[in-house]
Design a protein around this motif. Sequence first.
Motif, PDB file in Angstrom:
ATOM      1  N   MET A  58       0.416  -1.292  -0.047  1.00  0.00           N
ATOM      2  CA  MET A  58      -0.127  -0.465  -0.269  1.00  0.00           C
ATOM      3  C   MET A  58       0.609   1.371   0.157  1.00  0.00           C
ATOM      4  SD  MET A  58      -2.650  -1.609  -0.493  1.00  0.00           S
ATOM      5  CE  MET A  58      -4.222  -1.006  -0.107  1.00  0.00           C
ATOM      6  N   ALA A  59       2.382   1.181  -0.202  1.00  0.00           N
ATOM      7  CA  ALA A  59       2.997   2.095  -0.112  1.00  0.00           C
ATOM      8  C   ALA A  59       3.382   2.609  -1.267  1.00  0.00           C
ATOM      9  CB  ALA A  59       3.787   2.111   0.520  1.00  0.00           C
ATOM     10  N   THR A  60       4.728   1.519  -2.403  1.00  0.00           N
ATOM     11  CA  THR A  60       5.024   1.424  -3.236  1.00  0.00           C
ATOM     12  C   THR A  60       4.640   1.217  -4.728  1.00  0.00           C
ATOM     13  OG1 THR A  60       6.119  -0.318  -3.156  1.00  0.00           O
ATOM     14  CG2 THR A  60       6.966   1.300  -1.745  1.00  0.00           C
ATOM     15  N   ARG A  61       5.011   1.483  -5.468  1.00  0.00           N
ATOM     16  CA  ARG A  61       3.730   1.209  -6.508  1.00  0.00           C
ATOM     17  C   ARG A  61       5.477   0.002  -8.015  1.00  0.00           C
ATOM     18  NH1 ARG A  61       2.092   6.663  -9.509  1.00  0.00           N
ATOM     19  NH2 ARG A  61       0.444   7.004  -8.054  1.00  0.00           N
ATOM     20  N   VAL A  62       4.083  -0.922  -7.850  1.00  0.00           N
ATOM     21  CA  VAL A  62       4.640  -1.953  -9.032  1.00  0.00           C
ATOM     22  C   VAL A  62       4.056  -2.092 -10.404  1.00  0.00           C
ATOM     23  CG1 VAL A  62       6.024  -5.009  -9.250  1.00  0.00           C
ATOM     24  CG2 VAL A  62       5.495  -3.520  -7.035  1.00  0.00           C
ATOM     25  N   ARG A  63       5.826  -1.508 -11.451  1.00  0.00           N
ATOM     26  CA  ARG A  63       4.768  -1.877 -12.248  1.00  0.00           C
ATOM     27  C   ARG A  63       6.091  -2.634 -13.317  1.00  0.00           C
ATOM     28  NH1 ARG A  63       3.970   3.649 -13.858  1.00  0.00           N
ATOM     29  NH2 ARG A  63       4.329   5.547 -12.087  1.00  0.00           N
ATOM     30  N   GLY A  64       4.974  -3.184 -14.097  1.00  0.00           N
ATOM     31  CA  GLY A  64       4.891  -4.694 -15.119  1.00  0.00           C
ATOM     32  C   GLY A  64       4.710  -4.485 -16.837  1.00  0.00           C
ATOM     33  N   LYS A  65       5.211  -5.432 -16.506  1.00  0.00           N
ATOM     34  CA  LYS A  65       4.575  -5.475 -18.175  1.00  0.00           C
ATOM     35  C   LYS A  65       4.418  -6.884 -19.009  1.00  0.00           C
ATOM     36  CE  LYS A  65       9.302  -5.713 -21.193  1.00  0.00           C
ATOM     37  NZ  LYS A  65      10.374  -4.830 -21.616  1.00  0.00           N
ATOM     38  N   PHE A  66       4.222  -7.107 -19.661  1.00  0.00           N
ATOM     39  CA  PHE A  66       4.093  -8.302 -20.306  1.00  0.00           C
ATOM     40  C   PHE A  66       4.650  -8.481 -21.648  1.00  0.00           C
ATOM     41  CE2 PHE A  66      -0.213  -8.346 -18.103  1.00  0.00           C
ATOM     42  CZ  PHE A  66      -0.102  -9.502 -17.990  1.00  0.00           C
ATOM     43  N   ALA A  67       5.699  -9.525 -22.140  1.00  0.00           N
ATOM     44  CA  ALA A  67       6.572  -9.415 -23.194  1.00  0.00           C
ATOM     45  C   ALA A  67       6.557 -10.755 -24.042  1.00  0.00           C
ATOM     46  CB  ALA A  67       7.811  -9.978 -22.522  1.00  0.00           C
ATOM     47  N   GLU A  68       5.077 -10.835 -24.464  1.00  0.00           N
ATOM     48  CA  GLU A  68       5.021 -11.319 -25.539  1.00  0.00           C
ATOM     49  C   GLU A  68       2.891 -11.606 -25.478  1.00  0.00           C
ATOM     50  OE1 GLU A  68       6.160 -15.841 -25.042  1.00  0.00           O
ATOM     51  OE2 GLU A  68       7.533 -15.393 -24.258  1.00  0.00           O
ATOM     52  N   PHE A  69       3.024 -11.068 -26.385  1.00  0.00           N
ATOM     53  CA  PHE A  69       1.568 -10.786 -27.109  1.00  0.00           C
ATOM     54  C   PHE A  69       1.609 -10.889 -28.318  1.00  0.00           C
ATOM     55  CE2 PHE A  69       3.431  -7.072 -25.787  1.00  0.00           C
ATOM     56  CZ  PHE A  69       3.727  -6.609 -26.947  1.00  0.00           C
ATOM     57  N   GLU A  70      -0.272 -10.879 -28.806  1.00  0.00           N
ATOM     58  CA  GLU A  70      -0.144 -10.653 -30.013  1.00  0.00           C
ATOM     59  C   GLU A  70      -2.056  -9.988 -30.362  1.00  0.00           C
ATOM     60  OE1 GLU A  70       0.783 -14.329 -32.066  1.00  0.00           O
ATOM     61  OE2 GLU A  70      -1.394 -14.807 -31.409  1.00  0.00           O
ATOM     62  N   GLY A  71      -2.260  -9.446 -31.800  1.00  0.00           N
ATOM     63  CA  GLY A  71      -3.751  -8.912 -31.998  1.00  0.00           C
ATOM     64  C   GLY A  71      -2.964  -8.468 -32.882  1.00  0.00           C
ATOM     65  N   SER A  72      -4.947  -8.074 -33.258  1.00  0.00           N
ATOM     66  CA  SER A  72      -5.228  -7.757 -35.063  1.00  0.00           C
ATOM     67  C   SER A  72      -6.369  -6.871 -34.257  1.00  0.00           C
ATOM     68  CB  SER A  72      -5.669  -8.550 -35.704  1.00  0.00           C
ATOM     69  OG  SER A  72      -6.293  -9.158 -34.765  1.00  0.00           O
ATOM     70  N   ALA A  73      -6.740  -5.862 -35.498  1.00  0.00           N
ATOM     71  CA  ALA A  73      -7.817  -5.152 -35.610  1.00  0.00           C
ATOM     72  C   ALA A  73      -8.325  -5.025 -37.068  1.00  0.00           C
ATOM     73  CB  ALA A  73      -7.881  -3.617 -34.970  1.00  0.00           C
ATOM     74  N   HIS A  74      -9.395  -4.577 -37.510  1.00  0.00           N
ATOM     75  CA  HIS A  74     -10.215  -4.414 -38.410  1.00  0.00           C
ATOM     76  C   HIS A  74     -10.710  -2.493 -37.645  1.00  0.00           C
ATOM     77  CE1 HIS A  74     -11.937  -3.583 -42.247  1.00  0.00           C
ATOM     78  NE2 HIS A  74     -13.276  -3.113 -41.441  1.00  0.00           N
ATOM     79  N   LEU A  75     -10.049  -1.643 -38.520  1.00  0.00           N
ATOM     80  CA  LEU A  75     -10.483  -0.254 -37.950  1.00  0.00           C
ATOM     81  C   LEU A  75     -11.667  -0.101 -39.466  1.00  0.00           C
ATOM     82  CD1 LEU A  75      -7.455   1.366 -36.938  1.00  0.00           C
ATOM     83  CD2 LEU A  75      -9.246   0.173 -35.542  1.00  0.00           C
ATOM     84  N   ASP A  76     -13.038   0.397 -39.224  1.00  0.00           N
ATOM     85  CA  ASP A  76     -14.027   1.599 -40.052  1.00  0.00           C
ATOM     86  C   ASP A  76     -13.887   2.799 -39.430  1.00  0.00           C
ATOM     87  OD1 ASP A  76     -15.746   1.950 -41.305  1.00  0.00           O
ATOM     88  OD2 ASP A  76     -16.657  -0.322 -41.402  1.00  0.00           O
ATOM     89  N   GLY A  77     -12.880   2.802 -40.808  1.00  0.00           N
ATOM     90  CA  GLY A  77     -13.208   4.847 -39.734  1.00  0.00           C
ATOM     91  C   GLY A  77     -14.515   5.396 -40.572  1.00  0.00           C
ATOM     92  N   GLU A  78     -15.119   5.087 -41.652  1.00  0.00           N
ATOM     93  CA  GLU A  78     -16.653   6.310 -41.504  1.00  0.00           C
ATOM     94  C   GLU A  78     -17.399   4.853 -40.781  1.00  0.00           C
ATOM     95  OE1 GLU A  78     -17.694   7.571 -44.114  1.00  0.00           O
ATOM     96  OE2 GLU A  78     -15.374   8.338 -44.612  1.00  0.00           O
TER      97      GLU A  78
END
Length: 180
Positions: free
Chosen positions: A31-51
């Motif tokens: 409850m005093a310090t912050r622990v920062r972390g990340k995930f090193a392995e991931f993948e993703g995709s997206a379909h964007l529709d601007g209209e």
Amino acid sequence: MATTIERSELTGDYLLDTAHTRIGFIARHAMATRVRGKFAEFEGSAHLDGEEPSKSSAQLTIQARSIDTRNRQRDDLLGRKFLSVDDHPIITFTMTEVEQFTSTNIIVTGDLTIRGVTRAVTVDFEPTGVDRDKQRILRVCFTGSVTINRKDWGVHWKAATGMVSPKVTLEFDVAAIRQY
């Protein structure tokens, strides 16, 4: 070199540029310090529709075992006790709705699955860049975060009661490359 791109030009299929994307988190410890972390392995995709942004979609798959807080002992503990990586090796996010799509923010709701538990979360993303490189490949970048209660996904360990805050901020610094 930044270029002006119309929203309609964003329409297309994208893959995460994992070399320029960070999926991270921040949690309070003791409850005093912050622990920062990340995930090193991931993948993703997206379909964007601007209209018609409501026709957009996105998926993210994270290898839970790839958790990295720069402390191997803590990473092993978080993986085994909190995330139960042997039984639940992946964390997923699947976009279900785009609530707003402006030049300054995109509000995305989706299903976040951790430890086999799926709950809806809403992430407020800010577009941070759109550019074409020398090969004319379009890259879009966003940053966003959401604070969750990890206990809603069953992410807890009795020995850590009171030592780790139930609130965890998930951070997304995303770069995606349009596929042709």
